[in-house]
Design an enzyme around this catalytic site. Sequence first.
Site, PDB file in Angstrom:
ATOM      1  N   ASN A  10      34.777 -67.657   9.667  1.00 30.97           N
ATOM      2  CA  ASN A  10      33.320 -67.802   9.691  1.00 30.97           C
ATOM      3  C   ASN A  10      32.961 -68.806   8.606  1.00 30.97           C
ATOM      4  O   ASN A  10      32.914 -68.471   7.423  1.00 30.97           O
ATOM      5  CB  ASN A  10      32.689 -66.432   9.427  1.00 30.97           C
ATOM      6  CG  ASN A  10      31.172 -66.476   9.463  1.00 30.97           C
ATOM      7  OD1 ASN A  10      30.566 -67.542   9.519  1.00 30.97           O
ATOM      8  ND2 ASN A  10      30.558 -65.297   9.430  1.00 30.97           N
ATOM      9  N   ARG A  94      33.514 -68.346  14.437  1.00 31.49           N
ATOM     10  CA  ARG A  94      32.102 -68.084  14.697  1.00 31.49           C
ATOM     11  C   ARG A  94      31.393 -69.426  14.762  1.00 31.49           C
ATOM     12  O   ARG A  94      31.479 -70.231  13.833  1.00 31.49           O
ATOM     13  CB  ARG A  94      31.509 -67.246  13.572  1.00 31.49           C
ATOM     14  CG  ARG A  94      30.024 -67.075  13.745  1.00 31.49           C
ATOM     15  CD  ARG A  94      29.409 -66.345  12.588  1.00 31.49           C
ATOM     16  NE  ARG A  94      27.993 -66.168  12.823  1.00 31.49           N
ATOM     17  CZ  ARG A  94      27.069 -66.207  11.871  1.00 31.49           C
ATOM     18  NH1 ARG A  94      27.414 -66.401  10.626  1.00 31.49           N
ATOM     19  NH2 ARG A  94      25.807 -66.042  12.169  1.00 31.49           N
ATOM     20  N   HIS A 183      22.746 -63.707  16.323  1.00 30.42           N
ATOM     21  CA  HIS A 183      23.404 -62.406  16.068  1.00 30.42           C
ATOM     22  C   HIS A 183      23.982 -61.825  17.366  1.00 30.42           C
ATOM     23  O   HIS A 183      24.187 -60.613  17.465  1.00 30.42           O
ATOM     24  CB  HIS A 183      22.407 -61.341  15.525  1.00 30.42           C
ATOM     25  CG  HIS A 183      21.931 -61.569  14.123  1.00 30.42           C
ATOM     26  ND1 HIS A 183      20.659 -61.227  13.736  1.00 30.42           N
ATOM     27  CD2 HIS A 183      22.543 -62.055  13.025  1.00 30.42           C
ATOM     28  CE1 HIS A 183      20.492 -61.508  12.448  1.00 30.42           C
ATOM     29  NE2 HIS A 183      21.627 -62.018  11.995  1.00 30.42           N
ATOM     30  N   ARG A 244      12.953 -64.628   5.343  1.00 28.07           N
ATOM     31  CA  ARG A 244      12.266 -65.355   6.427  1.00 28.07           C
ATOM     32  C   ARG A 244      11.055 -64.570   6.913  1.00 28.07           C
ATOM     33  O   ARG A 244      11.097 -63.344   6.986  1.00 28.07           O
ATOM     34  CB  ARG A 244      13.205 -65.573   7.616  1.00 28.07           C
ATOM     35  CG  ARG A 244      14.397 -66.419   7.304  1.00 28.07           C
ATOM     36  CD  ARG A 244      15.245 -66.641   8.558  1.00 28.07           C
ATOM     37  NE  ARG A 244      16.601 -66.966   8.166  1.00 28.07           N
ATOM     38  CZ  ARG A 244      17.692 -66.443   8.704  1.00 28.07           C
ATOM     39  NH1 ARG A 244      17.596 -65.578   9.704  1.00 28.07           N
ATOM     40  NH2 ARG A 244      18.884 -66.780   8.267  1.00 28.07           N
ATOM     41  N   GLU A 387      31.320 -57.883  13.477  1.00 25.50           N
ATOM     42  CA  GLU A 387      31.338 -59.163  14.182  1.00 25.50           C
ATOM     43  C   GLU A 387      32.727 -59.778  14.199  1.00 25.50           C
ATOM     44  O   GLU A 387      33.113 -60.427  15.172  1.00 25.50           O
ATOM     45  CB  GLU A 387      30.319 -60.115  13.526  1.00 25.50           C
ATOM     46  CG  GLU A 387      28.894 -59.700  13.850  1.00 25.50           C
ATOM     47  CD  GLU A 387      27.849 -60.248  12.901  1.00 25.50           C
ATOM     48  OE1 GLU A 387      27.763 -59.727  11.764  1.00 25.50           O
ATOM     49  OE2 GLU A 387      27.132 -61.183  13.266  1.00 25.50           O
TER      50      GLU A 387
END
Length: 410
Positions: A10, A94, A183, A244, A387
């Site tokens: 990743n 990823r 996601h 965010r 993940e």
Amino acid sequence: MSATRVLVLNSGSSSVKYQLLDMRDTSRLAVGLVERIGERTSRLRHTPLMRGGDSRETNGPIADHEAALKAVADELARDGLGLDSAELTAIGHRVVHGGRRFTEPTVVDDAVLTEIERLIPVAPLHNPANLTGLRTAMALRPDLPQVAVFDTAFHTTMPESAARYAIDVETADAHRVRRYGFHGTSHAYVSRETARLLGRAPEDVNVIVLHLGNGASASAVRGGVCVDTSMGLTPLEGLVMGTRSGDLDPAVIFHLMRVGNMSADEIDVLLNKRSGLVGLCGDNDMREIRRRVDAGDERARLAFDIYIHRLRKYIGAYYAVLGRVDAVAFTAGVGENSAPVREAAVADLTELGLAVDGELNAVRADGPRLISPPGARVAVAVVPTDEELEIATQTYALVGGGDAAPHARP
Ligand code: ADP
């Protein structure tokens, strides 16, 4: 014996996270992280997990991703797990943005690299780093299959009614403006694990997945297929996140440009880095926010309330999108660990069949678990995401013979 190991990479803008898994039993052989790539204070932390090895830390400048991956390869080699090992079957990467084109994990060749590069304008923060990781790994092991697993892929099943913004169609299409969602690897994994927890097939179960980490997104999954998700063209839309804003009136942006004399780049930083929980109360860690709430801090209380209000709106919206909901699953850092967030998210929703049991909600445990009262119409669950395992499973299913039975995609 056939090769059964998958390395998952990743690659972020200044970091590389990695895990080496053996897909015979999905055990971790090693995990690690390279941080602050390109700075003088880079750090590599490597943990071999077979035979309970100790973590090793290397400090000192690591100039770029190529140097970082070479350092990772050296660490793995010290444990006899080097990239040249015959037991390594593939590297799974990823990749954040796969646009509309990549609906499945994909073996990477030059054409795929070009396509990922073409998507940089819609993922300027993420795809360049993912590309660098891919190119470097391909240079190190050109003979090995390198598989891209896209954050957007699970959401490519969204119907046009959910994926399109209500703006002029020609303008939207000319600039590839639509809702992609992110996601996805987590939403895919968690929705399937939720079905497993209920003892039912994914095709028979409708789930609202709430991935609440520092970044946060919700998805509506009908029978294993994503039909809506809260992030959009970029990961800025939707829920209130650590830094965010999530949803806001788009006119806020013109207003800040015209009246606040801010540039597009300044507003980009404001909405992505200085908004959400941190913008509202100065903290983005839910533990600290709860501590302040409990101590009577008004700003932390307001930040928590805004976070929960937005979350409840999405639960209601996705209830309506799905029509019938079998489970609501909480996952990622906040979802897995914050009992107050879970309780507040479904408080007073018994009319919708939603409730949490106070005692079950307070239990701290590692695995998937139900927190709704026994016999509840809608299951409320905590389902830890993984993940890396999902990327390894999808990679192995594509190139390794696909017999990683416990987690294979339907
Ligand atoms: P990322 O989006 O960076 O992958 P994570 O899923 O790891 O994020 O979530 C990180 C967030 O999880 C932290 O910012 C913090 O708000 C929250 N978190 C972690 N542990 C706890 C805890 N024990 N209680 C409440 N919140 C927690």
